[in-house]
Design an enzyme around this catalytic site. Structure first.
Site, PDB file in Angstrom:
ATOM      1  N   GLU A  73      10.021   9.061 -16.469  1.00 30.82           N
ATOM      2  CA  GLU A  73       8.702   9.634 -16.775  1.00 30.82           C
ATOM      3  C   GLU A  73       8.284   9.322 -18.204  1.00 30.82           C
ATOM      4  OE1 GLU A  73       8.012  13.680 -14.443  1.00 30.82           O
ATOM      5  OE2 GLU A  73       9.968  13.604 -15.398  1.00 30.82           O
ATOM      6  N   SER A 123      15.144  22.437 -15.234  1.00 32.17           N
ATOM      7  CA  SER A 123      13.979  23.258 -15.526  1.00 32.17           C
ATOM      8  C   SER A 123      14.440  24.595 -16.086  1.00 32.17           C
ATOM      9  CB  SER A 123      13.190  23.472 -14.230  1.00 32.17           C
ATOM     10  OG  SER A 123      12.412  24.643 -14.326  1.00 32.17           O
ATOM     11  N   HIS A 164       0.830  -1.215   0.000  1.00 35.13           N
ATOM     12  CA  HIS A 164       0.000   0.000   0.000  1.00 35.13           C
ATOM     13  C   HIS A 164       0.864   1.264   0.000  1.00 35.13           C
ATOM     14  CE1 HIS A 164      -3.245  -2.801   1.259  1.00 35.13           C
ATOM     15  NE2 HIS A 164      -2.288  -3.304   2.036  1.00 35.13           N
ATOM     16  N   LYS A 181      16.184  22.390 -10.102  1.00 33.82           N
ATOM     17  CA  LYS A 181      15.515  21.147 -10.484  1.00 33.82           C
ATOM     18  C   LYS A 181      16.410  20.148 -11.215  1.00 33.82           C
ATOM     19  CE  LYS A 181      11.789  20.076 -10.223  1.00 33.82           C
ATOM     20  NZ  LYS A 181      10.431  20.302 -10.654  1.00 33.82           N
TER      21      LYS A 181
END
Ligand code: ARG
Length: 456
Positions: A292, A279, A158, A285
């Site tokens: 992704e 970024s 979970h 970043k």
């Protein structure tokens, strides 16, 4: 007005430009030129062997096709959409180059068995290349598992900390997944590797062909058993893209983990800089773009699978032009899955594991609570009673904000007089993983042994 196409004899006018643009496939099926030429050469040689073609014609055809192959390879071949597809582009060029003999190549054959053959050859080669890539990725995971065999991290259920596991164990779990995917590919290959040539348009052919000879020449395991089925079904392509989809779903799950693990909130791993981007506005970043994109591309490949399934669902036997729509999803799935596997084979060895952070996270979630319950069972309690006792201990630890191993023996004994000094051995995360020492377990010794066995 007549029609100049290879099939133009019965037509009174030429094809509309809009229809030509709508129906051409050479802009994407030119990719099958190697398979198409290999199939044509085998077919021509067979026609020579059985006496349908003169040997001089067979030689002219084979030499002509070799010349075309050389020109395509070097970029000197002009593909023409007016000639519709890869087959007619090559056949027209052949006749242009060698004359009469070129017109005899299509004896006892149809584009329907020709394309079915090309696509089967393509799928077979795609599977072979992909299996080699999967092997590299599996080896990378195995090596990482060996390296991190005793690195402790939380195991989750979970997505809540459940029990401590080793990082190496987690990597071997990933490896199991892709080994099953590999099996799915080799299974798909076995069914795809049958030669449709000789099925012709749909009913077979009147010439005394030798199908087995052609099949052997092209490296097939044998011939397809029914001409209607052979020109029509693309289930072998569906098998391939289904296996590719399952593989992508596995890679997507890994991606999700890597994305989570590499956020500073988890901090379990660092992805190498060369796999990340920054970024344009936030200078701090470092984004996990590769995982992704792999997660995102899973949508493409499963979409390709849906395209192929829906492509087939309404088709009566035998060949229908719908089947021309099989190529783009097939190619797209192949390109996508092989790029993803190759990238992960490079990323995995470069993963840096932050062992201290992983270990601390495993401790923080009271991950050894089950070990305490198992300890009480060994001291004679029934598991349900032990579970209840430990639940109370954890509740107390949460209130005090401390780990189970940090609780004084006196406090622990307040919950059960069966608890002794030796309890602290089972309350450590090291003790917990080491105790799970059986086949398939997370103990470092087991992970090392599994990694060693996998190398053999
Ligand atoms: N381009 C076609 C395909 O991909 C080749 C076979 C065409 N056959 C035909 N009778 N129109 O399926």
């Amino acid at each position: 007005m007549s029609n100049a196409k290879l099939w133009g004899g019965r037509f009174a006018e030429s094809t509309s430009e809009a229809v030509e643009a709508f129906s051409e496939s050479v802009s994407f099926d030119a990719r099958l030129w190697r398979q198409d030429i290999a199939g044509s050469k085998a077919h021509a040689r067979m026609l020579g062997r059985v006496g349908v073609l003169k040997e001089a014609d067979v030689s002219a055809i084979c030499d002509g096709l070799d010349g075309i192959a050389a020109d395509i390879e070097s970029g000197n071949f002009v593909w023409d959409t007016a000639l519709e597809d890869v087959h007619m582009n090559i056949e027209s060029a052949l006749t242009e180059r060698i004359g009469e003999a070129g017109k005899r190549l299509h004896t006892g054959r149809s584009r329907n068995d020709q394309i079915a053959t090309d696509v089967r050859l393509y799928v077979r080669e795609a599977i072979d290349a992909l299996c080699a890539d999967i092997d590299r990725l599996a080896e990378a995971l195995r090596a990482l598992a060996e390296r991190e065999a005793d690195a402790i991290m939380p195991g989750f259920t979970h997505l809540q900390v459940a029990q401590p596991v080793t990082f190496g164990h987690h990597m071997l779990a990933w490896r199991e997944q892709i080994l099953r995917d590999r099996e799915r590919f080799t299974d798909a290959r076995r069914r795809a590797n049958r030669c449709p040539l000789g099925s012709a348009a749909l009913a077979g052919t009147v010439y005394p062909i030798d199908r087995e000879w052609v099949a052997a020449e092209l490296g097939f395991d044998g011939v397809t058993a029914n001409s209607l089925d052979a020109v029509s079904d693309r289930d072998f392509a569906i098998d391939f893209v289904a296996a590719a989809s399952q593989l992508m779903v596995h890679l997507s799950r890994w991606s999700e983990e890597l994305i989570l693990w590499s956020t500073p909130m988890f901090g379990f791993v660092q992805l190498p800089d060369r796999f990340c981007t920054g970024s344009s506005i936030m200078p701090q970043k470092k984004n996990p773009d590769v995982p992704e994109l792999v997660r995102g591309k899973t949508a493409r490949v499963t979409g390709d699978l849906m395209s192929l399934l829906m492509l087939m669902k309404g088709q009566p036997l035998a060949y229908n032009r719908d089947n021309q729509e099989d190529k783009e999803p097939l190619f797209d799935a192949h390109d996508t899955v092989s790029a993803c596997v190759r990238l992960y084979a490079e990323l995995v060895p470069a993963l840096a594991v932050n062992r201290d952070i992983c270990r601390a996270a495993a401790i923080e979630g009271y991950s050894t609570a089950t070990d305490l319950a198992d300890y009480l069972v060994r001291k004679g309690l029934a598991f349900r009673d032990a579970h209840h006792v430990v639940g109370s201990v954890v509740g107390q630890a949460v209130k005090q904000g401390i780990d189970l191993a940090a609780m004084p023996l006196a406090t622990l004994r307040g919950y059960s007089e069966h608890i002794d000094e030796d309890v602290f051995e089972v309350l450590t995360v090291e003790g917990s993983v080491a105790a799970r020492d059986h086949v398939g377990g997370t103990a470092p010794a087991r992970v090392r042994a599994a990694a060693r066995d996998a190398k053999r």
